[in-house]
Design an enzyme around this catalytic site. Structure first.
Site, short mmCIF file in Angstrom:
data_model
loop_
_atom_site.label_atom_id
_atom_site.label_comp_id
_atom_site.label_asym_id
_atom_site.label_seq_id
_atom_site.Cartn_x
_atom_site.Cartn_y
_atom_site.Cartn_z
N LYS A 80 -3.30 15.80 -27.12
CA LYS A 80 -4.07 16.54 -28.12
C LYS A 80 -5.33 15.77 -28.49
O LYS A 80 -5.34 14.53 -28.46
CB LYS A 80 -3.22 16.76 -29.37
CG LYS A 80 -2.03 17.69 -29.15
CD LYS A 80 -1.23 17.87 -30.42
CE LYS A 80 -0.01 18.75 -30.17
NZ LYS A 80 -0.37 20.14 -29.84
N ARG A 82 8.71 25.04 -26.05
CA ARG A 82 9.47 26.08 -25.34
C ARG A 82 10.44 25.46 -24.33
O ARG A 82 11.48 26.05 -24.02
CB ARG A 82 8.51 27.05 -24.67
CG ARG A 82 7.65 26.48 -23.59
CD ARG A 82 6.44 27.34 -23.26
NE ARG A 82 5.46 27.31 -24.34
CZ ARG A 82 4.33 28.01 -24.34
NH1 ARG A 82 4.06 28.82 -23.32
NH2 ARG A 82 3.48 27.92 -25.34
#
Length: 491
Positions: free
Chosen positions: A273, A348
């Protein structure tokens, strides 16, 4: 702080402070009939304050007046309720939170009377006031060197609604679950990590007599959880697969599972990030797990006749020589293979194995909660949760529960055509698709790991965090959607 309902009228009540609600008027307000006796008892001060401050009952307006030393009540709060036609339980909850904020720093107020219009029923009124007062009072100061003195307020009496112990107990339990979730989210990653999160849940299980099974890394390997362990590989801290169970006395009416994303810190992995708020906020990436276990706390207190399994695959997403790389292929516990084309789409991957595990329990419904996609925030903003489901009855049940909770949801499409974007030439699927429809493809990915059980996915990336003190929220973790989950189980 004790909250109780009372049949007593405002005219007869005595204490340090009383809050009186007024609906908005375009003209100068007058003292309503139900408050004239109190106004006379206070020597006309209510009418005087209305006139002097030009108080018109506008929503969000609150006037605080200190009365003379000889008065039976020391402080008078006039509270604007806004348009009478828009008065409902959600507005009442927000009003109670505003009152809480107005009095929590006042060391002279130990008792508070509330004279507010009933919203729907006396019981709902009691519950909403309870929620608003507790959540409006809440501040997380655990990590400050100088602690604030606790609020002086000891007792709140909701006037004119009669005794409402069950409703107040419900509101209190909901708030305790919300606050537990908020504190998990607010704690930084050096305080709450997979190990300490598991320890916190262990304490919860001990307090309420819940069943707890924590799968260690070797257990997860034996169960074939390659998707979860692929994410966990880079961290120096061991992953913890947490399975907490509430079982009612007797035969349960229903058996359900709540699965929360438990990334206690998300660096993004090799798809790191950017610096700044994006990575600094990633302690909140376990907001789904926090809501899951916050709901567990409330449900354990309320003791419904439903068996509930609370599950979170807890880990960090870090960077190291052991970490998963873009292009790696992982095998989930249902045998499906996943090409990792983005290591920052890791939530996920952990949820995949958790959903497979949940379905093997033979539950009648599975709901997963995750701070999953920025795409959902782009679509719905930071107040509204995205809802995906393959079962209309389950989707409607969650929507109904959210209305009771006053938490905002919007059902999104499971457009099967979009799965084309997840297809991989070398594995069963990729973990991310194209930028367009990103929250939908994330939901479609998760759907691959639930075969025959009604399932819903809640993307809470927006409402899991508040940037400011507003309504019932303080800056930080919100505890969303603990109250919806509890209402869903209770229904």
């Amino acid at each position: 702080m004790e909250i109780r309902g009372s049949s007593q009228t405002a005219a007869a009540w005595a204490g340090e402070a009383i809050a009186l609600g007024f609906f908005e008027s375009e003209t100068v307000l007058t003292v309503p009939e139900n408050l004239t006796a109190l106004d006379e008892r206070l020597s006309g001060v209510i009418a005087e304050v209305i006139a002097e401050t030009e108080f018109k009952g506008k929503s969000g307006k609150l006037s605080v007046t200190r009365l003379g030393s000889g008065a039976p009540i020391k402080k008078l709060l006039l509270v604007g309720l806004g348009n009478a036609e828009k008065w409902n339980s959600a507005v009442l909850r927000s009003t109670a939170a505003a009152i809480a904020r107005a009095v929590k720093g006042d060391k002279a107020i130990t008792t508070l009377g509330l004279q507010l219009p009933v919203a729907e029923t006396e019981a709902i009124t009691a519950q909403m006031v309870t929620e608003g007062m507790y959540l409006g009072f809440y501040e997380d100061n655990r990590f400050k060197s100088e602690q604030k003195d606790p609020p002086a307020l000891e007792a709140v009496e909701i006037l004119g609604i009669g005794d409402q112990p069950a409703a107040i107990a419900l509101g209190t339990s909901l708030c305790e679950g919300v606050i537990y979730a908020r504190e998990l989210v607010n704690a930084p990653a050096n305080i709450i990590n997979p190990v300490t999160l598991a320890a916190s849940v262990e304490s919860l299980a001990s307090t309420y007599g819940l069943e707890l099974n924590i799968l260690e890394e070797a257990d997860c390997e034996a169960a074939g959880m390659g998707s979860f362990l692929g994410v966990a590989a880079a961290s120096d801290l061991p992953p913890k697969f947490i399975h907490l169970v509430y079982k009612p006395l007797g035969t349960p009416r229903k058996k359900v599972a709540i699965v929360g994303k438990g990334l206690t810190f998300d660096s993004g992995g090799y798809n790191i990030k950017p610096s700044g708020p994006s990575i600094a906020m990633m302690k909140m990436d376990m907001g789904g797990a926090a809501a899951t276990f916050g709901a567990a706390k409330a449900i354990a207190e309320l003791k419904p006749d439903v068996e509930v399994h609370f599950i979170s695959a807890a880990t960090e997403n870090m960077i190291s020589g052991r970490g998963m790389r873009p292009g790696d292929i992982l095998t989930a516990s249902n045998g499906k293979t996943i090409e990792v084309n983005n290591t920052d789409a890791e939530g996920r991957l952990t949820l995949a194995d958790a959903l497979v595990y949940a379905e093997k329990l033979g539950v009648e419904a599975i709901v997963d909660i995750a701070t999953l996609t920025g795409a959902c925030v782009i679509a719905l903003g930071d107040d509204i949760c995205g809802l995906w489901s393959d079962n209309d009855d389950l989707a409607q049940a969650i929507a109904t529960a959210s209305e009771k909770a006053g938490e905002k949801f919007w059902q999104m499409p499971l457009e099967e055509k979009y799965f084309e974007g997840l297809k991989s030439p070398i594995a069963d699927m990729k973990n991310t698709g194209p930028r367009e429809g990103g929250s939908i493809t994330a939901a479609l990915f998760l759907k691959e790991f639930v075969e025959n059980t009604p399932w819903a996915h809640l993307d809470i990336a927006g409402p899991a965090w508040s940037e400011k003190d507003a309504d019932i929220y303080s800056k930080g973790g919100t505890g969303f959607p603990v109250r919806t989950l509890v209402h869903w189980v209770l229904s």
